[in-house]
Design a protein around this motif. Sequence first.
Motif, short mmCIF file in Angstrom:
data_model
loop_
_atom_site.label_atom_id
_atom_site.label_comp_id
_atom_site.label_asym_id
_atom_site.label_seq_id
_atom_site.Cartn_x
_atom_site.Cartn_y
_atom_site.Cartn_z
N GLU A 167 -53.59 -26.00 116.71
CA GLU A 167 -54.12 -27.10 117.51
C GLU A 167 -55.64 -26.97 117.61
N TYR A 210 -56.75 -33.55 122.35
CA TYR A 210 -56.02 -33.48 123.63
C TYR A 210 -55.70 -32.03 123.98
N SER A 257 -47.40 -29.42 125.58
CA SER A 257 -48.45 -28.88 124.72
C SER A 257 -49.49 -29.94 124.39
N THR A 279 -50.29 -30.99 121.48
CA THR A 279 -49.74 -31.91 120.47
C THR A 279 -48.89 -32.99 121.11
N ALA A 297 -51.06 -35.61 122.64
CA ALA A 297 -51.58 -36.55 121.65
C ALA A 297 -50.49 -37.51 121.17
N ILE A 298 -49.28 -37.03 121.05
CA ILE A 298 -48.16 -37.91 120.68
C ILE A 298 -47.98 -39.02 121.72
N THR A 323 -50.99 -36.86 110.50
CA THR A 323 -49.59 -36.64 110.86
C THR A 323 -48.87 -37.97 111.06
N ARG A 371 -53.29 -39.82 113.99
CA ARG A 371 -53.06 -38.58 114.75
C ARG A 371 -52.93 -37.42 113.78
N ASP A 372 -53.68 -36.36 114.01
CA ASP A 372 -53.57 -35.11 113.26
C ASP A 372 -53.31 -34.01 114.28
N ARG A 373 -52.04 -33.64 114.41
CA ARG A 373 -51.60 -32.68 115.44
C ARG A 373 -52.02 -33.15 116.84
N ASN A 374 -53.00 -32.50 117.46
CA ASN A 374 -53.36 -32.91 118.82
C ASN A 374 -54.65 -33.73 118.86
#
Length: 295
Positions: free
Chosen positions: A117, A177, A188, A190, A193-194, A226, A250-253
């Motif tokens: 992250e 995030y 988490s 991530t 961010a999701i 992602t 979005r790339d991971r978080n």
Amino acid sequence: MGGPGHRPALGGPIAANQPPRRPGPAQSPRPSRPARWTRPGRPGGPDDGDQPAPPAQRPRGRLAAARARKTRRGVYLWASVVVVVVVIAGGTLLLLTRKHTPAPLPGQIVSSFLPGEFQTVPNACSAVSTATLDQYLPGQRTKVVPSSLDGSSDSLCDWTLDARPLYRLLDVEAQAYAPNGLASGNGSATFAAIDAYQQAVAEKANPPKASHLPKATVTTIHGLGTAAFSAFQVSTTGGDDTDLLTVVVRDRNVLITVMLEGLDHSSTGGYGPVSASQLRTGALAAARDILARVK
């Protein structure tokens, strides 16, 4: 020879084969004294105290000696095996604890960044390449750098081009995030961010009334980060028609948001038209520039 009772005179002849008798009272023979044990190094010398000789030890035979040697070799062998096993186990445990962070248990809330992250994002103004700006906002541009309240975890930048018949506004933002106990999943970074990504999709599909924007046409983008999507909207205000193309990656978080809008028609004339496909291509180019700088 004399008759009975006759004694021979003193000094007379002695019977043959008899030892001479010593005059005096008769004595019993003296018992022999056992030999004394002498200390080593002092042969025959007087001792301060006589001590009995130590019992003789029975020498071990060849079979007993061989068995003893075999037993010692077995002990040494097993001791070596134990030492090797302990060293290997300790090294493996140390390697595992150094290289791997244990995954959170089900239901456990994460309060720190997980491996992979991001805690910072690149500078948005320098992340978008000059080539991208020259292609989609050609001419004399005005740059504005909005301030961020999240430090190095959030970066924003705007460029405006007002050169008839072109009017373009490029707005970019990159945000990393952090873990959040209110986020879904394990809280988490991530998952935070999701949640923000899903909220962005929902707001484009059903914009808040305060935005005065129509519902967008949302399209999923494959092979970018992602997850990614684009949204196209047309806004009409006071006789001006503005096309707005938004790309969210979005790339991971990390969440990257790019908005490129163009004035398709102005009530005062002199602007437009705008190609929706060109807006989409330009927004994707800027998003890729920023994504390539996320490390």
